[in-house]
Motif scaffolding. Structure first.
Motif, PDB file in Angstrom:
ATOM      1  N   UNK A 176      37.127  30.574  52.276  1.00  0.00           N
ATOM      2  CA  UNK A 176      37.523  29.792  51.096  1.00  0.00           C
ATOM      3  C   UNK A 176      37.123  30.497  49.809  1.00  0.00           C
ATOM      4  N   UNK A 177      36.041  31.274  49.848  1.00  0.00           N
ATOM      5  CA  UNK A 177      35.630  31.992  48.648  1.00  0.00           C
ATOM      6  C   UNK A 177      36.663  33.036  48.237  1.00  0.00           C
ATOM      7  N   UNK A 178      37.408  33.583  49.189  1.00  0.00           N
ATOM      8  CA  UNK A 178      38.473  34.526  48.841  1.00  0.00           C
ATOM      9  C   UNK A 178      39.553  33.831  48.012  1.00  0.00           C
ATOM     10  N   UNK A 179      39.920  32.613  48.407  1.00  0.00           N
ATOM     11  CA  UNK A 179      40.918  31.861  47.642  1.00  0.00           C
ATOM     12  C   UNK A 179      40.358  31.478  46.271  1.00  0.00           C
ATOM     13  N   UNK A 180      39.090  31.074  46.267  1.00  0.00           N
ATOM     14  CA  UNK A 180      38.460  30.652  45.018  1.00  0.00           C
ATOM     15  C   UNK A 180      38.345  31.806  44.026  1.00  0.00           C
ATOM     16  N   UNK A 181      38.103  33.007  44.541  1.00  0.00           N
ATOM     17  CA  UNK A 181      37.992  34.179  43.675  1.00  0.00           C
ATOM     18  C   UNK A 181      39.310  34.444  42.964  1.00  0.00           C
ATOM     19  N   UNK A 182      40.407  34.336  43.696  1.00  0.00           N
ATOM     20  CA  UNK A 182      41.723  34.535  43.077  1.00  0.00           C
ATOM     21  C   UNK A 182      41.998  33.510  41.997  1.00  0.00           C
ATOM     22  N   UNK A 183      41.668  32.255  42.273  1.00  0.00           N
ATOM     23  CA  UNK A 183      41.865  31.180  41.291  1.00  0.00           C
ATOM     24  C   UNK A 183      41.022  31.432  40.042  1.00  0.00           C
ATOM     25  N   UNK A 184      39.771  31.832  40.248  1.00  0.00           N
ATOM     26  CA  UNK A 184      38.861  32.047  39.118  1.00  0.00           C
ATOM     27  C   UNK A 184      39.327  33.219  38.243  1.00  0.00           C
ATOM     28  N   UNK A 185      39.714  34.335  38.856  1.00  0.00           N
ATOM     29  CA  UNK A 185      40.163  35.496  38.085  1.00  0.00           C
ATOM     30  C   UNK A 185      41.404  35.181  37.253  1.00  0.00           C
ATOM     31  N   UNK A 186      42.355  34.500  37.864  1.00  0.00           N
ATOM     32  CA  UNK A 186      43.571  34.114  37.131  1.00  0.00           C
ATOM     33  C   UNK A 186      43.201  33.214  35.951  1.00  0.00           C
ATOM     34  N   UNK A 187      42.315  32.260  36.197  1.00  0.00           N
ATOM     35  CA  UNK A 187      41.904  31.333  35.142  1.00  0.00           C
ATOM     36  C   UNK A 187      41.242  32.033  33.972  1.00  0.00           C
ATOM     37  N   UNK A 188      40.320  32.969  34.255  1.00  0.00           N
ATOM     38  CA  UNK A 188      39.616  33.673  33.182  1.00  0.00           C
ATOM     39  C   UNK A 188      40.567  34.547  32.364  1.00  0.00           C
ATOM     40  N   UNK A 189      41.501  35.190  33.038  1.00  0.00           N
ATOM     41  CA  UNK A 189      42.480  36.036  32.337  1.00  0.00           C
ATOM     42  C   UNK A 189      43.372  35.190  31.428  1.00  0.00           C
ATOM     43  N   UNK A 190      43.759  34.016  31.904  1.00  0.00           N
ATOM     44  CA  UNK A 190      44.598  33.124  31.092  1.00  0.00           C
ATOM     45  C   UNK A 190      43.856  32.657  29.846  1.00  0.00           C
ATOM     46  N   UNK A 191      42.561  32.355  29.990  1.00  0.00           N
ATOM     47  CA  UNK A 191      41.775  31.950  28.822  1.00  0.00           C
ATOM     48  C   UNK A 191      41.706  33.085  27.807  1.00  0.00           C
ATOM     49  N   UNK A 192      41.467  34.295  28.277  1.00  0.00           N
ATOM     50  CA  UNK A 192      41.415  35.455  27.385  1.00  0.00           C
ATOM     51  C   UNK A 192      42.745  35.628  26.663  1.00  0.00           C
ATOM     52  N   UNK A 193      43.828  35.467  27.395  1.00  0.00           N
ATOM     53  CA  UNK A 193      45.164  35.629  26.805  1.00  0.00           C
ATOM     54  C   UNK A 193      45.379  34.620  25.671  1.00  0.00           C
ATOM     55  N   UNK A 194      45.098  33.358  25.907  1.00  0.00           N
ATOM     56  CA  UNK A 194      45.334  32.344  24.882  1.00  0.00           C
ATOM     57  C   UNK A 194      44.369  32.469  23.711  1.00  0.00           C
ATOM     58  N   UNK A 195      43.159  32.925  23.974  1.00  0.00           N
ATOM     59  CA  UNK A 195      42.223  33.161  22.875  1.00  0.00           C
ATOM     60  C   UNK A 195      42.740  34.248  21.943  1.00  0.00           C
ATOM     61  N   UNK A 196      43.138  35.380  22.521  1.00  0.00           N
ATOM     62  CA  UNK A 196      43.595  36.495  21.687  1.00  0.00           C
ATOM     63  C   UNK A 196      44.911  36.171  20.978  1.00  0.00           C
ATOM     64  N   UNK A 197      45.789  35.418  21.644  1.00  0.00           N
ATOM     65  CA  UNK A 197      47.059  35.033  21.013  1.00  0.00           C
ATOM     66  C   UNK A 197      46.801  34.155  19.799  1.00  0.00           C
ATOM     67  N   UNK A 198      45.925  33.186  19.923  1.00  0.00           N
ATOM     68  CA  UNK A 198      45.615  32.301  18.799  1.00  0.00           C
ATOM     69  C   UNK A 198      44.878  33.025  17.684  1.00  0.00           C
ATOM     70  N   UNK A 199      43.984  33.935  18.049  1.00  0.00           N
ATOM     71  CA  UNK A 199      43.245  34.682  17.030  1.00  0.00           C
ATOM     72  C   UNK A 199      44.143  35.664  16.286  1.00  0.00           C
ATOM     73  N   UNK A 200      45.176  36.177  16.961  1.00  0.00           N
ATOM     74  CA  UNK A 200      46.050  37.183  16.348  1.00  0.00           C
ATOM     75  C   UNK A 200      46.795  36.649  15.124  1.00  0.00           C
TER      76      UNK A 200
END
Length: 567
Positions: A176-200
């Motif tokens: 289950x940790x393998x599935x959770x790792x994929x979910x977590x990585x996608x989530x963190x990347x999405x947060x970074x994307x929206x942060x930089x888009x709004x700051x731009x």
């Protein structure tokens, strides 16, 4: 949260729980239940080791740590790669050659049953506390922000973990940790994307980092020798090394992850995977906090990120809150204007003057917030956690689109479930093998021990839920986890190092020295807590380990001297 977010959250968490339970339901032996028949590849081991350490607190509180204090917390991990190399060289061969299921089985072979039982007890004590904390931490923040019932949230998280941990054992946790790792990585990347888009809309990424540097948020390394300063290169390299060596080398929740591997090489590769990627991952999460700090220089932050406490206070003090909100908004607008002028200006002298004004305005905003917090506290309300713990989740709920919010809440719960399931499995393995099987009943069939293990997993899950329901902490949550670990890990590490590298030290020597060492650490922690002395908690690992080793050697030679003198 909308209905779509709740559906995304429910489906994601349900899939993880059902998948883990279904895939690993059948077990024929106790080693199968706890070691998964040693079938794990290095990739599964590496992800499992990383997510066992990366709790929900990592993804809630670490960005808040970056928001509040900048990148300095990264120094906490500087000693980790070296510690993992040491574990690969010395610890892994011992565990594999000894064919143990728990780390503390080896200690009986080297010393005796008393040392094995003592270290098992220390592990159950500190890990049982931390298991409750890993459930409590995300629950208290999410309930404060979302208005959920705290008790129901804690129970729900705990029950989800219990389902697949009890049914599937250690292998279910790893899969289950393998599935959770994929979910977590996608989530963190999405947060970074929206942060930089709004700051731009206001600043480039380079300007963002420049502004963060203006507020000393990008200072990652400190060479200070002040023992009261929590994070320096010295606490990271020395204290962080001993914390990591203790955690990865002697904590059953981690040992159980990598002795699941097919062989020593796969186990070592899994740990090297962490040695390479852990610091970059933590750097990235802290950087999200730094970006959030700059984000809220341009987007109006709430008067306090703990929305629940403000709403509770506001219900009977509307005029007071209105007055504070008006002043807060005015100060924010004034600072934003100064920032805009700073970005546009090319005159170095004028920019330096603006920096002073911007910092002064920020100090006024901070003082205004402290004034409000003091007013809330004087009115009888309790602020259970630092405001920085609520920053990340506040951004998610206010600025991210529908659907993604539910997904990111699932990320937080996934991290909580991942670390908690690993901890419950470790607690169950120690209770079953080191306590029940070794001390109470050694002659049962394998199926009886499997059923006992499941029962102990259920029991520890319930204990963790009950403990989480009663827990209150005032520390930053990511620090709370490390503080608890630092009180015990150094002592346990000292026992293992004596076991590995000496042959003459006996059980009596090590027991006396470790008990005295543990007492000294508790005394130093108490004195530090009440500001009688100033010691960063990371030093307790080095102190506990060193005192245990030194005293055990002294006790050995003292005993030998007394024996020889009496002849």
């Amino acid at each position: 949260m909308t209905n779509i977010d709740f559906i995304v959250l429910f489906v994601t968490l349900s899939f993880i729980s059902i998948y883990g339970a279904y895939k690993n339901y059948s077990h024929k032996s106790i080693k199968s239940y706890f070691l998964g028949n040693n079938q794990m590849s290095w990739r599964t081991v590496g992800i499992s080791v990383m997510l066992t350490q990366a709790t929900a607190i990592t993804f809630l509180s670490t960005p808040g740590q970056g928001f509040k204090s900048g990148m300095s917390f990264i120094q906490n991990y500087l000693g980790m790669p070296l510690a993992l190399i040491v574990v690969c060289i010395f610890f892994i061969p011992v565990y594999f050659k000894s064919k143990v299921t728990t780390a503390y089985e080896y200690l009986e072979k080297r010393f005796d049953l008393k040392v094995r039982t003592y270290t098992s007890f220390l592990f159950l004590l500190q890990r049982g506390f931390q298991c409750g904390l890993t459930i409590y931490a995300p629950s208290i923040i999410l309930t404060a922000i979302l208005g959920w019932n705290l008790s129901l949230t804690i129970i729900s998280v705990g029950l989800l973990v219990i389902i697949y941990t009890v049914l599937g054992g250690s292998k279910a946790v790893s899969y289950t940790q393998k599935q959770q790792m994929g979910i977590i990585l996608i989530g963190m990347i999405m947060v970074f994307y929206y942060l930089t888009i709004n700051l731009s809309q206001y600043v480039s990424l380079n300007e963002t980092l420049m502004i963060a540097g203006m507020f000393e948020k990008t200072n990652a390394i400190s060479f200070s020798f002040d023992p009261s300063e929590r994070y320096t290169i010295w606490t990271g390299l020395l204290g962080g090394f001993f914390l990591s060596l203790s955690y990865f080398g002697t904590d059953q929740s981690q040992v159980l992850r990598y002795i699941n591997a097919k062989n020593m090489n796969e186990s070592r590769m899994g740990l090297i995977f962490n040695a390479i990627l852990k610091i970059p991952m933590q750097f990235f999460i802290l950087m999200l906090g730094v970006l959030l700090f700059v984000f809220y220089l341009f987007y109006s932050p709430p008067i306090h990120f703990n929305k629940n406490i403000i709403d509770s206070f506001k219900s009977s003090n509307q005029s007071v809150i209105k007055k504070h909100e008006d002043k807060h908004k005015l100060l924010f607008i004034e600072r934003k204007v100064l920032l805009s002028d700073y970005i546009k200006s090319e005159d170095e002298i004028f920019r330096n003057e603006l920096i002073k004004k911007i910092k002064k305005k920020s100090n006024e905003m901070n003082n205004h917030k402290i004034e409000l917090e003091n007013l809330i506290l004087s009115s009888g309300y309790k602020i259970k956690n630092q405001e920085s713990d609520y920053v990340f989740i506040s951004f998610i709920l206010e600025f991210l689109p529908v659907g993604l919010i539910g997904f990111l809440i699932a990320v937080i719960f996934s991290a909580a479930m991942s670390s908690t399931s690993a901890e419950i499995t470790a607690l169950s393995s120690i209770t079953t093998i080191d306590i029940y099987k070794r001390l109470i009943n050694e002659d049962l069939k394998e199926i009886n021990y499997i059923n006992s293990s499941k029962l102990f997993s259920l029991l520890w899950g319930i204990i963790s839920i009950l403990f989480a329901l009663s827990l209150i902490t005032s520390e930053n949550l990511i620090e709370s986890i490390n503080i608890v670990a630092s009180l015990f890990y150094g002592n346990i590490l000292g026992i293992f190092l004596i076991a590995f590298f000496t042959k003459k030290i006996t059980s009596g020597n090590i027991l006396c020295s470790s008990i005295l060492s543990q007492f000294i650490v508790f005394v130093l922690f108490t004195l530090s807590k009440y500001s009688i002395i100033q010691i960063s908690y990371l030093w307790f690992n080095l102190i506990g380990c060193s005192v245990t080793i030194i005293l055990s050697i002294l006790f050995y030679y003292l005993y030998e001297y007394i024996i020889n003198s009496s002849k």
